[in-house]
Motif scaffolding. Sequence first.
Motif, short mmCIF file in Angstrom:
data_model
loop_
_atom_site.label_atom_id
_atom_site.label_comp_id
_atom_site.label_asym_id
_atom_site.label_seq_id
_atom_site.Cartn_x
_atom_site.Cartn_y
_atom_site.Cartn_z
N ILE A 63 0.86 -1.18 0.00
CA ILE A 63 0.00 0.00 0.00
C ILE A 63 0.89 1.23 0.00
O ILE A 63 1.71 1.41 0.90
N TRP A 64 0.75 2.07 -1.02
CA TRP A 64 1.63 3.23 -1.10
C TRP A 64 0.85 4.50 -1.40
O TRP A 64 -0.27 4.47 -1.90
N GLY A 65 1.48 5.62 -1.06
CA GLY A 65 0.85 6.91 -1.30
C GLY A 65 1.55 7.99 -0.50
O GLY A 65 2.40 7.72 0.36
N VAL A 143 0.91 -7.21 4.54
CA VAL A 143 0.54 -5.88 4.06
C VAL A 143 1.62 -4.92 4.50
O VAL A 143 1.89 -4.78 5.71
N THR A 144 2.30 -4.29 3.55
CA THR A 144 3.29 -3.27 3.90
C THR A 144 2.77 -1.91 3.44
O THR A 144 2.08 -1.80 2.42
N ALA A 158 0.49 -4.18 -5.79
CA ALA A 158 0.68 -2.79 -5.38
C ALA A 158 -0.64 -2.02 -5.51
O ALA A 158 -1.28 -2.07 -6.56
N LEU A 159 -1.02 -1.31 -4.45
CA LEU A 159 -2.26 -0.52 -4.46
C LEU A 159 -1.94 0.92 -4.08
O LEU A 159 -1.42 1.18 -2.99
N HIS A 160 -2.25 1.84 -4.99
CA HIS A 160 -2.02 3.26 -4.74
C HIS A 160 -3.21 3.85 -3.98
O HIS A 160 -4.36 3.72 -4.41
#
Length: 211
Positions: A63-65, A143-144, A158-160
């Motif tokens: 999970i990134w953003g 989940v990172t 990968a989920l933005h």
Amino acid sequence: KWFVNRNLAVANHLRRFPNLRRHAQWSQELESVPSLRVGPPQEAFINQIQSELRQSVARHLCIWGEPGIGKTRLVYEATAPEDLSSSIAYFRSPKALEQSGIIDELVNDVSMWAIVVVDDCESRDRETIWRQLKGLGKRVRLVTIQHDPCDSSGTTVALHTPELASAQISEIILQHGVSKDAADRFAEFCEGSPRVADLVGWNLQNNAEDL
């Protein structure tokens, strides 16, 4: 019933690890944005996380953003259902995970199941952690959560994290008791960030003459 009973047993087992937070304890680590505000993109994001975590395969979600966009809060909300929350093992950092000793326990105890959530990661952290866990198969989901962009590859999805729309940002600012005109006007400067919206609302309430 078997699934729930198994997870309850795992929940009791996981309590003995240092730095580990169960789902109910995790809420104490969240930033104090007055209340959650979501739009259709955030709802779809939550649904996608839930769908991925319920797959019967080894899975790593990255999970990134941007900082303050609501990554951790949305993951917390996505894992709230009983079938997911009962297996949550949250760590505020890769160092906290390393110090807990839970990876060795998961490797050695084939009866353990867990959804391991590691916050404040960098790319090298998530890669190292997943190398240690992906061989455990469906017993473990990872989940990172990180700021830097991440690409889907192999068993990593990968989920933005989507930005909040202006309407939801304005609602956060309004919770500080400011006028709707002011909330709407300042919402555009928050760039979809709940954290920034909360700070703007607080400043409008307490230091309006400085803005």
